[in-house]
Design a protein around this motif. Structure first.
Motif, PDB file in Angstrom:
ATOM      1  N   TYR A  68      -5.915  -3.388  -7.746  1.00  0.00           N
ATOM      2  CA  TYR A  68      -7.278  -3.409  -7.216  1.00  0.00           C
ATOM      3  C   TYR A  68      -7.422  -4.288  -5.977  1.00  0.00           C
ATOM      4  CZ  TYR A  68      -8.854  -0.872 -11.341  1.00  0.00           C
ATOM      5  OH  TYR A  68      -9.046   0.080 -12.310  1.00  0.00           O
ATOM      6  N   ARG A  69      -6.435  -5.077  -5.675  1.00  0.00           N
ATOM      7  CA  ARG A  69      -6.468  -5.839  -4.412  1.00  0.00           C
ATOM      8  C   ARG A  69      -6.150  -4.931  -3.223  1.00  0.00           C
ATOM      9  NH1 ARG A  69      -4.253 -10.250  -7.672  1.00  0.00           N
ATOM     10  NH2 ARG A  69      -2.133  -9.620  -7.171  1.00  0.00           N
ATOM     11  N   HIS A  70      -5.608  -3.768  -3.509  1.00  0.00           N
ATOM     12  CA  HIS A  70      -5.211  -2.829  -2.456  1.00  0.00           C
ATOM     13  C   HIS A  70      -6.119  -1.598  -2.386  1.00  0.00           C
ATOM     14  CE1 HIS A  70      -1.450  -5.036  -1.811  1.00  0.00           C
ATOM     15  NE2 HIS A  70      -1.500  -5.245  -3.112  1.00  0.00           N
ATOM     16  N   PHE A  71      -6.557  -1.131  -3.547  1.00  0.00           N
ATOM     17  CA  PHE A  71      -7.409   0.057  -3.629  1.00  0.00           C
ATOM     18  C   PHE A  71      -8.470  -0.186  -4.692  1.00  0.00           C
ATOM     19  CE2 PHE A  71      -3.304   1.620  -2.122  1.00  0.00           C
ATOM     20  CZ  PHE A  71      -3.678   2.407  -1.050  1.00  0.00           C
ATOM     21  N   SER A  72      -9.603   0.476  -4.539  1.00  0.00           N
ATOM     22  CA  SER A  72     -10.688   0.295  -5.512  1.00  0.00           C
ATOM     23  C   SER A  72     -10.403   1.018  -6.828  1.00  0.00           C
ATOM     24  CB  SER A  72     -12.013   0.787  -4.922  1.00  0.00           C
ATOM     25  OG  SER A  72     -11.959   2.175  -4.663  1.00  0.00           O
ATOM     26  N   GLY A  73      -9.412   1.886  -6.847  1.00  0.00           N
ATOM     27  CA  GLY A  73      -9.042   2.606  -8.057  1.00  0.00           C
ATOM     28  C   GLY A  73      -8.308   3.891  -7.730  1.00  0.00           C
TER      29      GLY A  73
ATOM     30  N   ASP B  62       0.831  -1.209   0.000  1.00  0.00           N
ATOM     31  CA  ASP B  62       0.000   0.000   0.000  1.00  0.00           C
ATOM     32  C   ASP B  62       0.867   1.261   0.000  1.00  0.00           C
ATOM     33  OD1 ASP B  62      -2.183  -1.669   0.073  1.00  0.00           O
ATOM     34  OD2 ASP B  62      -2.923  -0.999   2.014  1.00  0.00           O
TER      35      ASP B  62
ATOM     36  N   TRP C 290     -15.477  10.135  -0.900  1.00  0.00           N
ATOM     37  CA  TRP C 290     -14.271  10.652  -0.250  1.00  0.00           C
ATOM     38  C   TRP C 290     -14.288  12.161  -0.143  1.00  0.00           C
ATOM     39  CZ3 TRP C 290     -13.789   7.028  -4.329  1.00  0.00           C
ATOM     40  CH2 TRP C 290     -13.595   5.714  -3.890  1.00  0.00           C
TER      41      TRP C 290
ATOM     42  N   GLU D 111      -9.769   6.257  -4.924  1.00  0.00           N
ATOM     43  CA  GLU D 111      -9.459   5.888  -3.545  1.00  0.00           C
ATOM     44  C   GLU D 111      -7.993   6.170  -3.217  1.00  0.00           C
ATOM     45  OE1 GLU D 111      -9.896   2.308  -0.275  1.00  0.00           O
ATOM     46  OE2 GLU D 111     -10.060   1.786  -2.394  1.00  0.00           O
TER      47      GLU D 111
END
Length: 188
Positions: free
Chosen positions: A40-45, A4, A108, A48
């Motif tokens: 995308y396993r860490h953030f939605s895009g 991340d 956000w 984010e």
């Protein structure tokens, strides 16, 4: 460094270089050392990621707005110095924030705007403690001017921004500018 963190650091650099809309998820992933889909396993895009960068910076800045000292002037000096040092050490991120603030989308944006208002209110409280005779509009204007001076460093040429004496110089400019709140300024 965790994944991340690597993605966020990479995004800050790429957003500075190309702008938020000038880079895609695939390029962000590649530069962070993974595929676009793996990102995308860490953030939605990207949205984010931008929100995470802004919130992380605001966490740091908000934490410095809490009063520490009984003497208001000492507290304001500490607050200004913290923000100057943050800006000098994170110039690219501050630059991205100033250019890409409008790119932040809901959900956000709503949360960030609420936190930003809290941040400004805390600054105004710190300034008002030092200048109890100033009215609310003067405190608000002084706060914005002070933050403007500090955050303008994000646009300075690197040769100027890397001057060792810069933090003290900018702290002095900001503090001296605020000191006009304590004097009778001619009004037109």
């Amino acid at each position: 460094m965790d994944r991340d963190r690597k993605i966020l650091d990479t995004a800050a650099a790429v957003f500075f270089e190309k702008g938020f809309h000038g880079v895609g998820v695939d390029e962000l992933g590649k530069r962070a050392g993974l595929s676009g889909p793996a990102l995308y396993r860490h953030f939605s895009g990207k949205d984010e990621i931008l929100a995470a960068l802004f919130n992380e910076a605001l966490d740091e800045l908000l934490s410095a707005t809490a009063p520490v000292y009984d003497e208001p002037e000492r507290d304001l000096d500490r607050l200004i110095r913290h923000h100057v040092n943050f800006t000098v050490n994170h110039r690219h991120l501050v630059n991205v924030y100033q250019r890409e603030d409008r790119s932040l989308v809901d959900p956000w944006k709503r949360q960030f705007d609420r936190r930003r208002r809290q941040y400004i209110a805390r600054w105004e409280t710190a300034v008002a403690r030092c200048f109890p005779g100033a009215d609310k509009a003067e405190i608000a204007a002084g706060t914005q001017a002070c933050l403007g001076v500090i955050f303008s460093v994000a646009y300075w040429p690197t040769s100027l921004a890397s001057t060792p004496a810069l933090p003290d110089l900018i702290t002095g400019f900001a503090a001296n500018g605020l000191s006009t709140l304590g004097s009778q300024v001619a009004r037109s």
